[in-house]
Design a protein around this motif. Structure first.
Motif, PDB file in Angstrom:
ATOM      1  N   HIS A 148     110.815  54.814  68.478  1.00 45.54           N
ATOM      2  CA  HIS A 148     109.371  54.964  68.648  1.00 45.54           C
ATOM      3  C   HIS A 148     108.800  56.011  67.680  1.00 45.54           C
ATOM      4  CE1 HIS A 148     105.655  56.254  70.979  1.00 45.54           C
ATOM      5  NE2 HIS A 148     105.437  54.964  70.644  1.00 45.54           N
ATOM      6  N   ILE A 149     109.553  57.115  67.534  1.00 43.49           N
ATOM      7  CA  ILE A 149     109.118  58.164  66.592  1.00 43.49           C
ATOM      8  C   ILE A 149     109.043  57.611  65.176  1.00 43.49           C
ATOM      9  CG2 ILE A 149     109.758  60.363  65.537  1.00 43.49           C
ATOM     10  CD1 ILE A 149     110.981  61.172  68.228  1.00 43.49           C
ATOM     11  N   LEU A 150     110.030  56.794  64.828  1.00 47.01           N
ATOM     12  CA  LEU A 150     110.054  56.218  63.484  1.00 47.01           C
ATOM     13  C   LEU A 150     108.851  55.307  63.254  1.00 47.01           C
ATOM     14  CD1 LEU A 150     111.763  56.249  60.931  1.00 47.01           C
ATOM     15  CD2 LEU A 150     113.015  54.256  61.808  1.00 47.01           C
ATOM     16  N   GLN A 151     108.497  54.544  64.280  1.00 47.36           N
ATOM     17  CA  GLN A 151     107.319  53.676  64.174  1.00 47.36           C
ATOM     18  C   GLN A 151     106.047  54.509  64.000  1.00 47.36           C
ATOM     19  OE1 GLN A 151     107.311  51.182  67.639  1.00 47.36           O
ATOM     20  NE2 GLN A 151     109.163  50.030  67.027  1.00 47.36           N
ATOM     21  N   LEU A 152     105.971  55.586  64.774  1.00 42.83           N
ATOM     22  CA  LEU A 152     104.803  56.458  64.643  1.00 42.83           C
ATOM     23  C   LEU A 152     104.693  57.070  63.241  1.00 42.83           C
ATOM     24  CD1 LEU A 152     104.935  58.335  68.075  1.00 42.83           C
ATOM     25  CD2 LEU A 152     103.267  56.601  67.371  1.00 42.83           C
ATOM     26  N   LEU A 153     105.836  57.437  62.706  1.00 49.58           N
ATOM     27  CA  LEU A 153     105.834  58.000  61.359  1.00 49.58           C
ATOM     28  C   LEU A 153     105.377  56.982  60.330  1.00 49.58           C
ATOM     29  CD1 LEU A 153     109.099  60.165  61.381  1.00 49.58           C
ATOM     30  CD2 LEU A 153     106.743  60.983  61.430  1.00 49.58           C
ATOM     31  N   HIS A 154     105.850  55.733  60.495  1.00 50.32           N
ATOM     32  CA  HIS A 154     105.445  54.689  59.556  1.00 50.32           C
ATOM     33  C   HIS A 154     103.944  54.415  59.650  1.00 50.32           C
ATOM     34  CE1 HIS A 154     109.827  52.997  59.354  1.00 50.32           C
ATOM     35  NE2 HIS A 154     109.638  54.067  58.580  1.00 50.32           N
ATOM     36  N   GLY A 155     103.415  54.576  60.831  1.00 50.21           N
ATOM     37  CA  GLY A 155     101.982  54.385  60.999  1.00 50.21           C
ATOM     38  C   GLY A 155     101.161  55.627  60.738  1.00 50.21           C
ATOM     39  N   GLN A 156     101.829  56.710  60.290  1.00 50.46           N
ATOM     40  CA  GLN A 156     101.184  57.992  59.979  1.00 50.46           C
ATOM     41  C   GLN A 156     100.480  58.597  61.197  1.00 50.46           C
ATOM     42  OE1 GLN A 156      98.680  57.765  56.475  1.00 50.46           O
ATOM     43  NE2 GLN A 156     100.408  58.394  55.181  1.00 50.46           N
ATOM     44  N   HIS A 157     101.035  58.306  62.409  1.00 54.04           N
ATOM     45  CA  HIS A 157     100.574  59.001  63.617  1.00 54.04           C
ATOM     46  C   HIS A 157     101.428  60.273  63.753  1.00 54.04           C
ATOM     47  CE1 HIS A 157      98.103  55.546  64.605  1.00 54.04           C
ATOM     48  NE2 HIS A 157      99.159  54.744  64.507  1.00 54.04           N
ATOM     49  N   LEU A 158     101.139  61.205  62.925  1.00 55.98           N
ATOM     50  CA  LEU A 158     102.060  62.335  62.755  1.00 55.98           C
ATOM     51  C   LEU A 158     102.071  63.261  63.958  1.00 55.98           C
ATOM     52  CD1 LEU A 158     101.380  63.231  59.007  1.00 55.98           C
ATOM     53  CD2 LEU A 158     103.054  61.652  59.984  1.00 55.98           C
TER      54      LEU A 158
END
Length: 753
Positions: A148-158
């Motif tokens: 989930h963290i990786l997905q957030l990073l890809h979406g720039q939801h930092l």
């Protein structure tokens, strides 16, 4: 006697026990004896013995009573202390008995504590199991959270990604801390392996953060939200680092992260790389000017962005504007030093000096109104160190010197060719000969000095000193060129056609240079013209005058060779012809300015006088009679008067002329009584101290009536009256060589008996 008898008594047991008392008693007795002998040394004093005995008896009674009181008080205190010690000893004995009873009671209960130890172990295991049960849901969901963290990073939801990442790190760090406290190091490797994905997520997050920081100047203008997010994450990590370092019990792996320092480094590297790590630039002339102009524009523009926008996106303690200003300053210092490693021409060196010392601090750059007062570079030191500036200035002066040398050499070559033209030199509005040489040379030197003044006064002074050195060297080369031209003219007097005119033009040029050099430096306080330059100008003038006088001499010599002669005595146009030659040259000399014109007239007159005297001393003629001597005196008077009037008419005052020597010499020849020659000669040598024995002897020969005795008297008188040349005296006879007399009795050529 009583005291002495007392000293002989046997010692009591008390004396043996207290030796100090015996010593004290002896001292007291001795003191008493000394006192009594001093008081009662006269018989009349014995009358007061009863009073003394009564007073001492009272005194002893008082001392005994005080001693008794003191001893009584001391004994009472000792008694009270003994009672307290006895009471304390009884209490200590009671406590010892109670402690013994408690010890036996504890020994009877030891077997019962074994059961409590087992309960403690079970309790610890229960606590551990309870902790594990609490975190089991989180442990089972670790890899799902990682995804989930990786997905957030890809979406720039930092921010969301970082919150979950902190949660996972907190879970891992708690487990590791527990293991650390229980010293279960073997289990730590398993935990680290299980949470291994955290490192990759941290690196992925960090990469995005540093990319954002690297684009911060663009982002704060377009959309500052992403940059603010990055700064918030960095601040979160800084607080975690500070907390862990403050506790100082257990540091999890990867801590402290130090992301704030990394933020500064990335920002500084971005600034440096954007402008100063570009591909190799053109370090010459226009290329360097364009590069410096681009730096000036970009730095001012970016500092405006930092001051107006970025400052609002970061905490105040970041001092982001100061950090960026210092980064640009230090990067520029390093960048300029790199540029200086190249072999720069004078234009490039000037651009760098002007940019670093003038433009950088001006309102066009770091002193721009949009940056003030927040941007202050005064505390950062100079962009270039004083040593480096001095080194650059010296390099610049070397380049300018090479350029000036080349330009002067071309100017000299053009001037040398002009001397051989088929037309006279140009004249100014007053009719004085001149050429463009002084204007070209002084304008070139003055322009370089003026350009240097735009940078620093030190550079201006360096260029000024160099200009004077080059002018001095140029005068030396110009003088050599005149000598070379003179040699060419000696081979063929028709080449150059206007030889004299160009020599006069060079004298006027030399005067122009002399008057211009004093005002070459714009600051009167720094116009220090070295003596060597004045000497070079003087040598130049003397050489041109010498060549002119040599030219005059060549025209006069054929006429002077006819002196003296019988034809000359009888009357001829010889001196009139000489006057025509002199007048012709004087008309040419009128094309030179007055100071040198007067000098040329004086030197010409001295040349004429010396040549006239030299001709008389060549032993070509000896007066055979008194009548011839009279003719000679008449001719000398006419010639000297005619020549003197000529020079007076040309503007040379009679006091400045050397023809007076001809009149004085005439007096020696006109003297009718040879016996009076010694007195006449004494007056002559007093007036002309450079005259020698040979000169006087030759003049006596010219008379033709001087005996050996008179000659000896005259020469002896001269020996007795040696003369010293005054400082202001202009030598005339010292330049005249007298022919060596032939030896008598020659039998054959080359050999004499």
């Amino acid at each position: 006697m009583g005291l002495s008898a007392g000293d002989g008594r046997a010692r009591s047991p008390r004396d043996e026990e207290w030796p100090e008392a015996e010593k004290a008693e002896k001292l007291a007795r001795g003191a008493a004896l000394k006192w009594a002998s001093g008081v009662f040394y006269r018989p009349e004093k014995l009358e007061g013995l009863g009073q003394y005995r009564s007073r001492e008896t009272q005194r002893n009674s008082s001392i005994r009573s005080r001693l008794k009181s003191t001893v009584q008080s001391y004994l009472e205190g000792v008694s009270a202390g003994l009672e307290q010690l006895q009471s304390a000893a009884q209490e200590v004995q009671s406590v010892c008995q109670d402690l013994g009873a408690a010890r036996w009671t504890l020994l009877d209960s030891a077997d019962r504590f074994q059961g409590l130890q087992q309960m403690r172990v079970l309790m610890a295991e229960h606590v551990q199991l309870a902790s594990v049960v609490q975190v089991l849901p989180q442990l089972f969901s670790v890899h799902e959270v990682f995804s989930h963290i990786l997905q957030l990073l890809h979406g720039q939801h930092l921010l969301e990604a970082h919150a979950e990442l902190m949660m996972m790190e907190h879970l891992r760090d708690n487990i590791l801390s527990q293991l650390h406290l229980r010293r279960l190091s073997s289990a730590q490797a398993t935990v680290l392996s299980y949470f291994g994905g955290l490192q990759e997520l941290n690196e992925s997050l960090a990469k995005q953060l540093w990319d954002i920081v690297g684009s911060s100047l663009r982002l704060v203008r377009e959309d500052p939200v992403l940059f603010v997010t990055a700064v918030r994450i960095i601040e979160r990590e800084e607080k975690i680092d500070d907390t862990l370092l403050l506790e100082a019990t257990f540091l999890p792996p990867g801590r402290p992260k130090g992301w704030r320092q990394k933020f500064y480094h990335v920002l500084q590297d971005t600034i440096t790389g954007a402008h100063f790590h570009a591909s190799r630039m053109d370090a010459q002339g226009p290329g360097l000017a364009r590069h410096l102009a681009a730096l000036q524009k970009d730095i001012v523009s970016e500092l405006r962005v930092v001051k107006d926008l970025m400052v609002q996106c970061v905490p105040a303690h970041y001092n982001i504007l100061s950090i960026c200003t210092a980064t640009y300053h230090q990067a520029l210092t390093s960048h300029l030093q790199d540029i200086l490693q190249e072999d720069l021409d004078k234009q490039a060196l000037f651009l760098l000096l002007e940019w670093a010392l003038r433009v950088y601090h001006s309102p066009e750059m770091m002193g721009h109104p949009d940056l003030l007062p927040e941007v202050d570079i005064s505390a950062l030191g100079p962009l270039l160190s004083p040593e480096l500036v001095d080194q650059m200035e010296r390099k610049y002066v070397v380049k300018v010197k090479a350029s000036v040398l080349e330009w002067m050499q071309r100017t000299l070559e053009v001037e040398f060719k002009e001397w051989f033209r088929e037309e006279e030199p140009e004249t100014d509005h007053q009719g004085f000969f001149q050429s463009a040489l002084p204007i070209i040379v002084m304008q070139m030197l003055n322009e370089n000095i003026q350009v240097a003044s735009l940078i620093t006064s030190s550079l201006q002074q360096k260029v000024y000193n160099m200009a004077l050195e080059e002018l001095e060297a140029f005068l030396g080369r110009l003088r050599e060129a005149l000598v070379q031209c003179g040699k060419e003219h000696q081979k063929d007097r028709t080449v150059p056609k206007y030889y004299v005119s160009y020599l006069l033009a060079m004298l006027n040029n030399n005067l122009a240079l002399s008057s211009s050099v004093s005002s070459l430096h714009p600051n009167a306080a720094h116009r220090e013209v070295p003596a060597s330059l004045w000497a070079a100008l003087d040598r130049m003038q003397k050489k041109a005058c010498q060549l002119l006088l040599e030219e005059l001499l060549l025209d006069l010599q054929p006429l002077c060779l006819q002196l003296p002669s019988r034809k000359w005595l009888s009357g001829s146009q010889l001196v009139s012809n000489m006057c025509e030659v002199i007048d012709k040259y004087a008309k040419d000399f009128s094309h030179v300015r007055k100071p040198v014109f007067t000098l040329l007239l004086m030197e010409s007159e001295l040349l004429v006088a010396s040549q006239y005297l030299r001709a008389l001393m060549q032993k070509k003629m000896v007066c055979k009679s008194e009548e011839e001597r009279g003719q000679l005196c008449h001719r000398l008077l006419q010639d000297a008067t005619q020549l003197q009037e000529l020079f007076c008419g040309l503007g040379l005052d009679q006091s400045q002329q050397s023809l007076e020597a001809v009149f004085a010499l005439r007096e020696l020849i006109c003297l009718k009584d040879p016996a009076l020659l010694s007195l006449e000669v004494l007056g002559f040598i007093t007036k002309y101290p450079d005259v020698s024995d040979e000169h006087i002897s030759t003049l006596l020969d010219l008379r033709g009536d001087v005996s050996k005795e008179v000659r000896h008297v005259v020469l002896e008188m001269m020996a007795q009256h040696p003369q010293v040349l005054p400082e202001s005296y202009r030598p005339i006879f010292s330049t005249i060589l007298v022919p060596v007399p032939e030896l008598p009795f020659c039998l054959r050529k080359g050999k004499c008996a």
